[in-house]
Design a protein around this motif. Structure first.
Motif, PDB file in Angstrom:
ATOM      1  N   UNK A 118       0.811  -1.222   0.000  1.00  0.00           N
ATOM      2  CA  UNK A 118       0.000   0.000   0.000  1.00  0.00           C
ATOM      3  C   UNK A 118       0.843   1.271   0.000  1.00  0.00           C
ATOM      4  N   UNK A 119       2.147   1.130   0.078  1.00  0.00           N
ATOM      5  CA  UNK A 119       3.021   2.311   0.096  1.00  0.00           C
ATOM      6  C   UNK A 119       2.794   3.167  -1.136  1.00  0.00           C
ATOM      7  N   UNK A 120       2.683   4.463  -0.911  1.00  0.00           N
ATOM      8  CA  UNK A 120       2.468   5.396  -2.008  1.00  0.00           C
ATOM      9  C   UNK A 120       1.014   5.550  -2.408  1.00  0.00           C
ATOM     10  N   UNK A 121       0.135   4.697  -1.882  1.00  0.00           N
ATOM     11  CA  UNK A 121      -1.292   4.767  -2.216  1.00  0.00           C
ATOM     12  C   UNK A 121      -2.164   5.104  -1.011  1.00  0.00           C
ATOM     13  N   UNK A 122      -1.784   4.616   0.159  1.00  0.00           N
ATOM     14  CA  UNK A 122      -2.564   4.822   1.379  1.00  0.00           C
ATOM     15  C   UNK A 122      -1.843   5.825   2.282  1.00  0.00           C
TER      16      UNK A 122
END
Length: 116
Positions: free
Chosen positions: A63-67
């Motif tokens: 989820x890094x960069x999205x959440x």
């Protein structure tokens, strides 16, 4: 009795966004690191993001960069902004303390469904 109430889940198309909220009652909220967890059908519950009492954040690689996790201590609330959602993000999302020793009873969670 501590209560955790999650909200904001919905059915969205891939690429869409959602913002989840979790309000904690009767919780020593401000001093705890708080986390967002998710559990997909047939899978174990996993920690996807946490935020410390002083705002340091950490995310699982998927989820890094999205959440983005954030918190509002006076409101005893933690948020999860989810962007560029993918079908594999489909799960029931829960909040709780990030440390197992500090966890409260789990809430009902909020369902996130991402269609392809």
């Amino acid at each position: 009795q501590v209560h955790l109430v999650e909200s904001g889940g919905d059915l969205v198309q891939a690429g869409g966004s959602l913002r989840l909220s979790c309000q904690a009652s009767r919780f020593i909220f401000s001093i705890l690191a708080m986390g967002w967890y998710r559990q997909a059908p047939g899978k174990q519950r996993e920690l996807v993001a946490y935020i410390t009492s002083d705002g340091i954040t950490n995310y699982t690689d998927s989820v890094k960069g999205r959440f983005t996790i954030s918190r509002d201590n006076p409101k005893n609330t933690v948020y999860l902004q989810m962007n560029t959602l993918k079908p594999e993000d489909t799960a029931v999302y829960y909040c709780n303390a990030a440390s197992p020793s500090a966890m409260a009873p789990w809430g009902r969670g909020t369902q996130v469904t991402v269609s392809s």
